[in-house]
Design a protein around this motif. Structure first.
Motif, PDB file in Angstrom:
ATOM      1  N   HIS A 120      69.083  34.300  32.371  1.00  0.00           N
ATOM      2  CA  HIS A 120      67.699  34.363  32.851  1.00  0.00           C
ATOM      3  C   HIS A 120      66.858  35.322  32.019  1.00  0.00           C
ATOM      4  O   HIS A 120      65.869  35.869  32.492  1.00  0.00           O
ATOM      5  CB  HIS A 120      67.680  34.675  34.351  1.00  0.00           C
ATOM      6  CG  HIS A 120      68.438  33.635  35.104  1.00  0.00           C
ATOM      7  ND1 HIS A 120      67.937  32.370  35.329  1.00  0.00           N
ATOM      8  CD2 HIS A 120      69.710  33.634  35.583  1.00  0.00           C
ATOM      9  CE1 HIS A 120      68.857  31.642  35.945  1.00  0.00           C
ATOM     10  NE2 HIS A 120      69.942  32.382  36.114  1.00  0.00           N
ATOM     11  N   CYS A 130      62.947  27.120  35.297  1.00  0.00           N
ATOM     12  CA  CYS A 130      64.377  27.375  35.478  1.00  0.00           C
ATOM     13  C   CYS A 130      64.716  27.325  36.970  1.00  0.00           C
ATOM     14  O   CYS A 130      63.830  27.452  37.820  1.00  0.00           O
ATOM     15  CB  CYS A 130      64.692  28.755  34.893  1.00  0.00           C
ATOM     16  SG  CYS A 130      66.397  29.274  35.085  1.00  0.00           S
ATOM     17  N   CYS A 132      65.865  29.545  38.688  1.00  0.00           N
ATOM     18  CA  CYS A 132      65.544  30.838  39.315  1.00  0.00           C
ATOM     19  C   CYS A 132      64.061  30.946  39.660  1.00  0.00           C
ATOM     20  O   CYS A 132      63.635  31.898  40.299  1.00  0.00           O
ATOM     21  CB  CYS A 132      65.942  31.988  38.391  1.00  0.00           C
ATOM     22  SG  CYS A 132      64.867  32.178  36.954  1.00  0.00           S
ATOM     23  N   ASN A 134      61.659  31.114  37.342  1.00  0.00           N
ATOM     24  CA  ASN A 134      60.963  31.597  36.149  1.00  0.00           C
ATOM     25  C   ASN A 134      60.788  30.434  35.153  1.00  0.00           C
ATOM     26  O   ASN A 134      61.269  29.327  35.390  1.00  0.00           O
ATOM     27  CB  ASN A 134      61.807  32.724  35.529  1.00  0.00           C
ATOM     28  CG  ASN A 134      61.014  33.583  34.571  1.00  0.00           C
ATOM     29  OD1 ASN A 134      59.840  33.343  34.307  1.00  0.00           O
ATOM     30  ND2 ASN A 134      61.668  34.592  34.036  1.00  0.00           N
ATOM     31  N   CYS A 137      63.713  30.370  30.647  1.00  0.00           N
ATOM     32  CA  CYS A 137      64.999  31.085  30.598  1.00  0.00           C
ATOM     33  C   CYS A 137      65.986  30.339  29.690  1.00  0.00           C
ATOM     34  O   CYS A 137      65.937  29.111  29.583  1.00  0.00           O
ATOM     35  CB  CYS A 137      65.637  31.151  31.980  1.00  0.00           C
ATOM     36  SG  CYS A 137      64.700  32.071  33.199  1.00  0.00           S
TER      37      CYS A 137
END
Ligand SMILES: [Zn+2]
Length: 278
Positions: A120, A130, A132, A134, A137
């Protein structure tokens, strides 16, 4: 399920229940070791999940919980490609991309237990979303599923490859494992895709080398199946982007414990923590 798996393992290995001293658990995601919870795991959707307590209750034995990439990294330091070295970074490339950092022979967990989340780190500030939340990444480009997406898009745009035959024209069935297979069949398109992925991994590894100056970076997981070709490109890209002195003292190698690094590492961390308490 845990109780059954334990009994099955004991039967298969000829073990005795009384000789089992405890359990080590390796789990993806952010681990809260003080509360002994899986804080979050983007690929499983867990939030504050008490897996350690649940397994300890079933087994009625001391149980230790750690991040799965920390476990794999510990295993490669303890029994694998990083034996005898002080500073090691492990990168696990599979469904996601995880990482673990060992400095001076100890796992570096950071202030909140999140150290080593190599997958990440951002490699493209305008990049893909991504898991996550974000954008850009490393995991969004070089994890197993991301490699498959990259290959599928090219084929949909008209690129030719043996991959189309391997999935009987059903491009949704393309997986990273099939791309490694196509690579072994000397498929030019699979080679082109993996060259790009290797460069991205090389960028991620250069960031690690410049930040931590490790003795070795061990790459673990299914991506190792892409073979030595992959590592040549990873090394040359990492070399291009690293401080010379840091690159020259750092090996970039595949793991030596395929399929078992996480399990061996979970056991190793359990043993190290129990001995520390004695
Ligand atoms: Zn991410």
């Amino acid at each position: 399920m845990v109780a059954e798996a334990t009994e099955e393992t004991l039967t298969r290995e000829g073990g005795v229940r009384e000789h089992v001293v405890g359990a080590g658990i390796g789990c993806p995601g952010s681990i809260d070791r003080s509360r002994r919870l899986v804080r979050t795991t983007s690929n499983l959707g867990w939030v504050d999940y008490p897996i350690r307590g649940q397994i300890a209750n079933v087994l009625q034995l001391p149980t230790v919980l750690d991040n799965d990439a920390n476990c794999a990294t510990y295993a490669e330091w303890w029994r694998g490609a990083g034996r005898g070295l002080e500073h090691l970074v492990g990168i696990t490339v599979g469904t996601g991309i995880g990482g673990g950092v060992m400095l001076g022979g100890k796992i570096m967990r950071g202030a909140s237990g999140s150290a080593g989340e190599v997958g990440h780190t951002t490699i493209d500030f305008n990049g893909r979303r991504c898991s996550c939340g974000n954008y850009g990444c490393l995991e969004a480009y070089a994890s197993g599923p991301s490699i498959a997406v990259r290959a599928r898009r090219g084929l949909e745009a008209g690129c030719k490859s043996v991959l189309t035959e391997l999935v009987d024209g059903d491009l949704d069935r393309i997986s990273a494992a099939l791309i490694y297979k196509a690579l072994m069949l000397e498929d030019k398109y699979a080679h082109e895709v993996m060259l790009e992925i290797a460069k991205l991994l090389g960028i991620g590894i250069a960031n690690i080398i410049n930040t931590l100056n490790p003795d070795v970076v061990v790459v673990v997981g299914g991506v190792v199946g892409a073979g030595e070709h992959l590592f040549e490109t990873i090394r040359s890209e990492a070399q291009r982007r690293s401080f010379r002195s840091a690159f020259e003292t750092c090996d970039i190698v595949p793991g030596e414990l395929p399929e078992t690094a996480g399990i061996i590492g979970a056991a190793g961390i359990f043993i190290s923590e129990i001995f520390e308490q004695l």
